[in-house]
Scaffold this motif. Structure first.
Motif: not given
Length: 96
Positions: A40-41, A62-72
């Motif tokens: 989730t986010s 938002d954890h990295l990879g979730f929501g509006f944070s980066d998704k590297p």
């Protein structure tokens, strides 16, 4: 509130060279930090946030990879790495 409204409410912080989306609201000396679950986010908390900020400064990212944070793509998304990002973010926000 829709997700675009939520995004506009937050800010982005650079942590270890990655963009982390953060909601930081409320003026209290007492701070509440909320971590969202998987997968989730921070948006999960949009309904309760107005009540919480009556008593606390509330920080939700938002954890990295979730929501509006980066998704590297070059990231393992391990719990330990997520914890390292959260701790560094909290240092930047000067939480004690």
């Amino acid at each position: 509130m829709n997700s675009l409204d939520w995004k506009n409410k937050g800010t982005v912080h650079q942590v270890f060279g990655r963009n982390i989306f953060v909601i930081d609201e409320g003026n209290s000396e007492e701070t509440m930090v909320i971590l969202h679950g998987y997968p989730t986010s921070s948006y999960d908390y949009y309904k309760v946030l107005p009540e919480l900020i009556k008593r606390y400064r509330v920080i939700i990212h938002d954890h990295l990879g979730f929501g509006f944070s980066d998704k590297p793509l070059d990231y393992s998304y391990s719990l330990i790495e997520q914890a390292d990002v959260a701790l560094q973010l909290w240092k930047q926000l000067e939480l004690t």
